[in-house]
Scaffold this motif. Structure first.
Motif, mmCIF file in Angstrom:
data_model
loop_
_atom_site.group_PDB
_atom_site.id
_atom_site.type_symbol
_atom_site.label_atom_id
_atom_site.label_comp_id
_atom_site.label_asym_id
_atom_site.label_seq_id
_atom_site.Cartn_x
_atom_site.Cartn_y
_atom_site.Cartn_z
ATOM 1 N N ARG A 101 24.501 9.120 -9.635
ATOM 2 C CA ARG A 101 25.503 8.257 -9.014
ATOM 3 C C ARG A 101 24.976 6.901 -8.545
ATOM 4 O O ARG A 101 25.779 5.972 -8.396
ATOM 5 N N TYR A 147 19.187 8.929 -1.980
ATOM 6 C CA TYR A 147 20.156 9.955 -1.617
ATOM 7 C C TYR A 147 19.537 10.999 -0.690
ATOM 8 O O TYR A 147 20.185 11.468 0.241
ATOM 9 N N LEU A 240 29.920 6.434 -4.250
ATOM 10 C CA LEU A 240 30.285 7.859 -4.254
ATOM 11 C C LEU A 240 31.778 8.077 -4.022
ATOM 12 O O LEU A 240 32.242 9.220 -4.088
#
Length: 241
Positions: A101, A147, A240
């Motif tokens: 992502r 992340y 996201l």
């Protein structure tokens, strides 16, 4: 931007972004390969950083689950895979989620530098779940590392908030009933706790205390790091969404 303003600016998007991988299809698929359904992988994977402990220990760290639910889920899940192994698998899912992502985002190295400065500054006393996640090695590539840092910052606020709730004289089940009334039964609280105006005031006080407790750790950042953490959080959250 003051440290308090930074805490208040970044905490809501970090809360959402840090949980985004929990029930992502790829995470669920990996859990299935390990013999765990989504909820068991969530509990054992997230709590496995604590080690092979009794369910009451995990219930203490998570805070919002009824002891009976945690005993049933944790106990049945760890029969299938060791908690520490599950934790590492779960964090690998987080890293893969970040790679899938966030690979197109700029500025992740600067975000990582700032996030890791906050994490390094934390006094982990009474913050068991955060301490467990923060102790796990980080990957080298920026998207996965960024992340993982989001996940760590989410666990930081979550652990501090649980501490603040208890310090404010509020039972976590009641706090959960105020904030997420539709999920109370899922977390094992049947019947649901009765909520009073006094309870709501205590939760407001806990929110204020949470922010205040985080301020010293966010306050270690330079102006450049503040900007990088704020901009990076916004960019990651947008990616996201």
């Amino acid at each position: 931007m003051t440290p308090l303003e930074l805490v208040r600016s970044t905490s809501p998007p970090i809360n959402g972004a840090g949980a985004a991988f929990y029930f992502d299809p790829a995470t669920l698929a990996r859990g299935k390969e390990l013999g765990l359904d989504g909820f068991r992988f969530y509990v054992l994977g997230r709590g496995g950083v604590l080690g092979d402990v009794e369910p009451a220990v995990v219930a203490s760290a998570f805070g919002y689950f009824a002891p009976g639910v945690m005993e049933a889920i944790w106990g049945s899940a760890k029969e299938r895979i060791a908690p520490r192994e599950a934790a590492r698998e779960y964090l690998r899912c987080a890293e893969d989620f970040g790679r899938s992502r966030l690979s197109d985002l700029d500025g992740l190295d600067a975000f990582d530098d700032a996030a890791e400065a906050v994490v390094s500054a934390v006094d982990v006393s009474a913050l068991a779940l955060f301490a467990g996640v923060a102790a796990e090695p980080l990957p080298d590539d920026a998207p996965a590392r960024a992340y993982r840092n989001v996940v760590a910052l989410r666990e930081l606020r979550g652990s501090v908030h649980l501490l603040a709730i208890v310090a404010s004289g509020l039972h976590p089940a009641t706090a959960h009933a105020i904030r997420r009334p539709d999920d109370v039964a899922t977390f094992g609280w049947v019947p649901a706790p009765q909520v009073t105006d006094e309870d709501r005031a205590k939760l407001d006080a806990a929110d204020e205390l949470t922010d205040a407790l985080l301020v010293p750790w966010y306050g270690v950042l330079t102006d450049e790091q503040v900007a990088a953490l704020d901009a990076g959080t916004s960019a990651i959250s947008a990616a996201l969404t």
